[in-house]
Design a protein around this motif. Structure first.
Motif, PDB file in Angstrom:
ATOM      1  N   ILE A 245       0.550  -1.052  -0.146  1.00 27.90           N
ATOM      2  CA  ILE A 245       0.327   0.013   0.269  1.00 27.90           C
ATOM      3  C   ILE A 245       1.235   1.199  -0.220  1.00 27.90           C
ATOM      4  O   ILE A 245       0.553   1.915  -0.593  1.00 27.90           O
ATOM      5  N   GLN A 246       1.783   1.428   0.863  1.00 23.91           N
ATOM      6  CA  GLN A 246       3.084   2.461   0.761  1.00 23.91           C
ATOM      7  C   GLN A 246       3.249   2.152  -1.128  1.00 23.91           C
ATOM      8  O   GLN A 246       3.759   3.137  -1.449  1.00 23.91           O
ATOM      9  N   SER A 247       3.907   1.701  -1.146  1.00 16.34           N
ATOM     10  CA  SER A 247       3.954   1.487  -2.964  1.00 16.34           C
ATOM     11  C   SER A 247       2.612   2.118  -3.486  1.00 16.34           C
ATOM     12  O   SER A 247       3.412   2.664  -4.518  1.00 16.34           O
ATOM     13  N   LEU A 248       2.366   1.677  -3.295  1.00 18.62           N
ATOM     14  CA  LEU A 248       1.516   2.132  -4.425  1.00 18.62           C
ATOM     15  C   LEU A 248       0.600   3.145  -3.791  1.00 18.62           C
ATOM     16  O   LEU A 248       0.867   4.085  -5.351  1.00 18.62           O
ATOM     17  N   LEU A 249       0.766   3.869  -3.052  1.00 19.50           N
ATOM     18  CA  LEU A 249       1.149   5.531  -2.818  1.00 19.50           C
ATOM     19  C   LEU A 249       2.062   6.002  -3.392  1.00 19.50           C
ATOM     20  O   LEU A 249       2.038   6.984  -4.331  1.00 19.50           O
ATOM     21  N   ALA A 250       3.043   5.453  -3.215  1.00 17.75           N
ATOM     22  CA  ALA A 250       4.569   6.633  -4.085  1.00 17.75           C
ATOM     23  C   ALA A 250       4.081   6.172  -5.498  1.00 17.75           C
ATOM     24  O   ALA A 250       4.293   7.614  -6.521  1.00 17.75           O
ATOM     25  N   TYR A 251       3.553   5.028  -5.843  1.00 20.91           N
ATOM     26  CA  TYR A 251       3.876   5.312  -7.435  1.00 20.91           C
ATOM     27  C   TYR A 251       2.632   5.979  -8.094  1.00 20.91           C
ATOM     28  O   TYR A 251       2.716   5.863  -9.521  1.00 20.91           O
ATOM     29  N   ALA A 252       1.494   6.122  -7.583  1.00 18.63           N
ATOM     30  CA  ALA A 252       0.452   6.887  -7.730  1.00 18.63           C
ATOM     31  C   ALA A 252       0.589   8.323  -7.568  1.00 18.63           C
ATOM     32  O   ALA A 252       0.337   8.809  -8.388  1.00 18.63           O
ATOM     33  N   THR A 397      -6.892   8.763  -0.758  1.00 19.92           N
ATOM     34  CA  THR A 397      -6.510   9.063   0.460  1.00 19.92           C
ATOM     35  C   THR A 397      -6.760   7.173   1.733  1.00 19.92           C
ATOM     36  O   THR A 397      -6.842   7.698   2.469  1.00 19.92           O
ATOM     37  N   ALA A 398      -8.375   6.929   1.419  1.00 17.93           N
ATOM     38  CA  ALA A 398      -8.561   6.055   1.582  1.00 17.93           C
ATOM     39  C   ALA A 398      -7.770   5.053   1.661  1.00 17.93           C
ATOM     40  O   ALA A 398      -7.878   3.682   2.820  1.00 17.93           O
ATOM     41  N   THR A 399      -6.947   4.465   1.246  1.00 15.52           N
ATOM     42  CA  THR A 399      -5.647   3.258   1.348  1.00 15.52           C
ATOM     43  C   THR A 399      -5.473   3.625   2.397  1.00 15.52           C
ATOM     44  O   THR A 399      -3.949   2.577   2.499  1.00 15.52           O
ATOM     45  N   MET A 400      -4.961   4.736   3.264  1.00 20.22           N
ATOM     46  CA  MET A 400      -4.195   4.682   4.433  1.00 20.22           C
ATOM     47  C   MET A 400      -4.550   3.890   5.004  1.00 20.22           C
ATOM     48  O   MET A 400      -4.436   4.316   6.599  1.00 20.22           O
ATOM     49  N   VAL A 401      -6.095   3.716   5.561  1.00 19.30           N
ATOM     50  CA  VAL A 401      -6.485   3.464   6.348  1.00 19.30           C
ATOM     51  C   VAL A 401      -6.356   1.756   6.997  1.00 19.30           C
ATOM     52  O   VAL A 401      -5.795   1.300   7.340  1.00 19.30           O
ATOM     53  N   PRO A 402      -6.282   0.817   5.944  1.00 21.70           N
ATOM     54  CA  PRO A 402      -5.661  -0.559   5.746  1.00 21.70           C
ATOM     55  C   PRO A 402      -3.799  -0.730   5.198  1.00 21.70           C
ATOM     56  O   PRO A 402      -3.466  -1.505   6.591  1.00 21.70           O
TER      57      PRO A 402
END
Length: 436
Positions: A245-252, A397-402
């Motif tokens: 998920i942190q990689s998802l944030l980074a690449y997005a 932003t919602a992915t920060m919950v999981p």
């Protein structure tokens, strides 16, 4: 005369022996720096000229997302083969080969043609995929007593390299006759330098291992029971989820943040510099979080802190428009740098041996990067469907919950397997360290 020769030989040998650790240490640090700098140039260099690429080939948002998502998919698929390659050829030679593949893929992007651009990007992504897995393993092998500091250094370089490439590519494009293709191809040079540095370290390390085997009598190694701690599967999945998920944030953000601000009216140079500011800000937490994590028994509160920081930054990007672009990007950078460095250091803190760290790193990055690949693609699809950036940013932003949930579970103290004498090293070590 016959007695002076052995004395002279001993003095020379003593001098060489005293110099060897220093030289090996400098070479090890240099190789880690070169490797870290090269691991995100491929992504950051394309993000600031996405509009030019889109216009040149008449691409839609989904096709552009394919350009940014394809390499991330490669990161997931390529990560699964890293342990087998490392077992067969050892980690350092494989890392050197990865840098050669990355240099080739980066150079191909200078050739005109959308398929060649995509193929070169995918080839470079495969090289990065295997090197990503080996990064934490090399830190453990080369710097067993400096895991926190060296993980921070590696993470900081990974974070800043994307921003450097994003900020420099537009002016380089103008300097080479407004050719974004040549500008992208020039990023093969740092990868080639990294190949040379890591290859030299691999050769030096190999000679050191041979000398150690010649000087050390063969002693059977004690067997270590393959005990699995209760809750190990849950912790393994939590580390994988946190990494993904942190990689998802980074690449997005790598894929779309410069485009978001260009669509809001900023120039390519300013949008690239905003992303560069994000990357530079990430250095602070990338350096500090691993050192702090290795001193804490539990990393749960630390995980919540970096997730909260990233969330605050994303809310700033969503709600402040262009006037809040710089502070919002900087806060996102603080969160991203801390999240990535914490993900990498947790792979070592939760592993009892180097082999276990390699397996955990490969599993976390295989699943994690396949999950991360959905980020740029999903944001592109949502942007096309809504003709705006509000919905994609809300979803991100919602992915920060999981992410927070995974961080709490992964931050629980303990290791996945049988404990050893030193949780930062191995007993005995899988490879003698070059530098500590």
């Amino acid at each position: 005369m016959s007695r002076s020769t052995p004395a002279s030989t001993k003095a020379t040998a003593s001098t060489d022996a005293s110099m060897a650790p220093w030289r090996a240490g400098v070479l090890a640090v240099t190789a880690v720096i070169a490797l870290g700098v090269s691991l995100r140039l491929l992504f950051g260099s394309a993000s600031s000229v996405i509009s030019e690429i889109r216009d040149s080939y008449g691409l839609g948002s989904v096709e552009v997302a394919l350009l940014t998502t394809g390499p991330v998919v490669c990161l997931g698929l390529g990560a699964s083969v890293a342990p087998r390659l490392a077992r067969r050829f050892s980690a350092l030679p494989v890392a050197a080969g990865c840098m050669a593949v990355l240099a080739l893929g980066s150079a191909l992007r200078a050739i005109p043609g959308w398929p060649i651009l995509l193929v070169g990007t995918v080839i470079g992504g495969l090289g990065i995929a295997v090197a990503n897995v080996l990064g934490p393993v090399l830190i453990r092998l080369l710097f067993p007593h400096r895991i926190g500091a060296m993980t921070g250094l590696l993470t900081a370089l990974i974070c800043v390299s994307a921003g450097i490439a994003s900020g420099i590519t537009p002016p380089v494009t103008r300097a080479v006759g407004d050719s974004w293709r040549i500008a992208l191809g020039l990023w093969a040079i740092p990868a080639a330098i990294a190949f040379v540095a890591v290859a030299l370290l691999a050769g030096s390390h190999g000679r050191g291992l041979r000398r150690a085997r010649e000087m050390t009598p063969a002693v059977p190694l004690p067997s270590v029971p393959a005990a699995i701690r209760p809750g190990a599967a849950r912790m393994r999945w939590a580390i994988t989820g946190f990494m993904g998920i942190q990689s998802l944030l980074a690449y997005a953000t790598v894929a779309w943040l410069p485009t978001i601000y260009r669509d809001r009216g900023l120039s390519a140079d300013e949008a690239g510099l905003i992303f560069a500011a994000l990357s530079v800000a990430s250095i602070v937490t990338a350096l500090g979080v691993p050192v702090l994590a290795t001193r804490l028994r539990s990393q749960r509160l630390l995980a919540l802190a970096v997730v909260a920081t990233a969330t605050l930054g994303l809310l700033g990007v969503l709600g402040t428009g262009t006037w809040g672009a710089w502070p919002s990007a900087i806060v996102v950078g603080f969160g991203q740098g801390g999240a990535l460095s914490l993900a990498l250091v947790l792979m070592n803190l939760r592993s009892a041996t180097a082999a276990e760290a390699t397996a955990l790193s490969a599993a976390a990055q295989t699943v994690g990067y396949l999950l991360a690949a959905t980020g740029p693609l999903a944001m592109g699809v949502l942007h096309s469907a809504t003709d705006g950036w509000s919905v994609p940013l809300i979803a991100l932003t919602a992915t920060m919950v999981p992410l927070a949930i995974c961080g709490v579970v992964a931050g629980h103290p303990g290791t996945l397997g049988a404990p050893t004498a030193d949780r930062h090293g191995d007993s005995p070590p899988a490879r003698p360290p070059i530098h500590s």
